[in-house]
Design a protein around this motif. Structure first.
Motif: not given
Length: 186
Positions: A35-52
């Motif tokens: 579940t850990e984001a790679h690379p981590p989303a440092l700034e996410a402006a929308k849900p799609a930014s977190l899908r890493r």
């Protein structure tokens, strides 16, 4: 997790000493890595930014298999709303869940005062706060969050002081659009 087994001897074709190391699976660590984001989303402006993370990008079948293997009967593994619903057969696909997240974001982003908050639970899509409701004496602003508690997939929690009010189930994006004038008046 690696743990030496004191005083034990294991037969696997050859004898091992008590000082040998044995590997034991650690499901929570395995899930944490998935579940850990790679690379981590440092700034996410929308849900799609977190899908890493792996759960967002690996083949859906593999994600479900790992979730089911590690989740077990206790149902205590932290997971995104959509994965729990997908596991129960209530969503047709992970992609369908992503479409719901993106629709909610598009609706709220188009209205003044709504802010996307990316830090939520493990692998979650974040939630939205209505900034104008963040005023004294309220301690928490009105919040819209995705959920697997019902097939409308959305809950709204009105601005509040302690104790937190019961979340109000919303019937999908269409229900959210219909209720926004009321929600924004709280």
């Amino acid at each position: 997790m690696v743990q030496p087994q004191e005083g034990s001897v294991i037969q696997t074709g050859q004898e091992r000493s008590a000082d040998d190391v044995q590997l034991e699976p650690v499901p929570r660590l395995e899930w944490s890595l998935a579940t850990e984001a790679h690379p981590p989303a440092l700034e996410a402006a929308k849900p799609a930014s977190l899908r890493r993370s792996w759960i967002h990008t690996a083949p859906e079948r593999q994600v479900l298999e790992l979730f089911r293997k590690l989740h077990g009967a206790k149902r205590q593994l932290p997971a995104p709303w959509w994965l729990r619903a997908l596991d129960r057969g209530e969503l047709p696909s992970r992609e369908a869940a992503f479409e719901i997240e993106d629709e909610v974001h598009a609706v709220l982003r188009s209205r003044p005062g709504w802010v996307f908050v990316p830090w939520a639970g493990t692998g979650e899509a974040g939630y939205w706060e209505y900034a104008p409701s963040d005023r004294a004496p309220m301690q928490m602003p009105t919040t819209v969050a995705l959920t697997d508690e019902h097939n409308g997939w959305l809950n709204v929690v009105p601005a509040h002081q302690d104790p937190e009010p019961v979340a109000i189930p919303i019937k999908g994006v269409a229900g959210l659009v219909a209720m926004l004038p009321q929600i924004e008046s709280w």
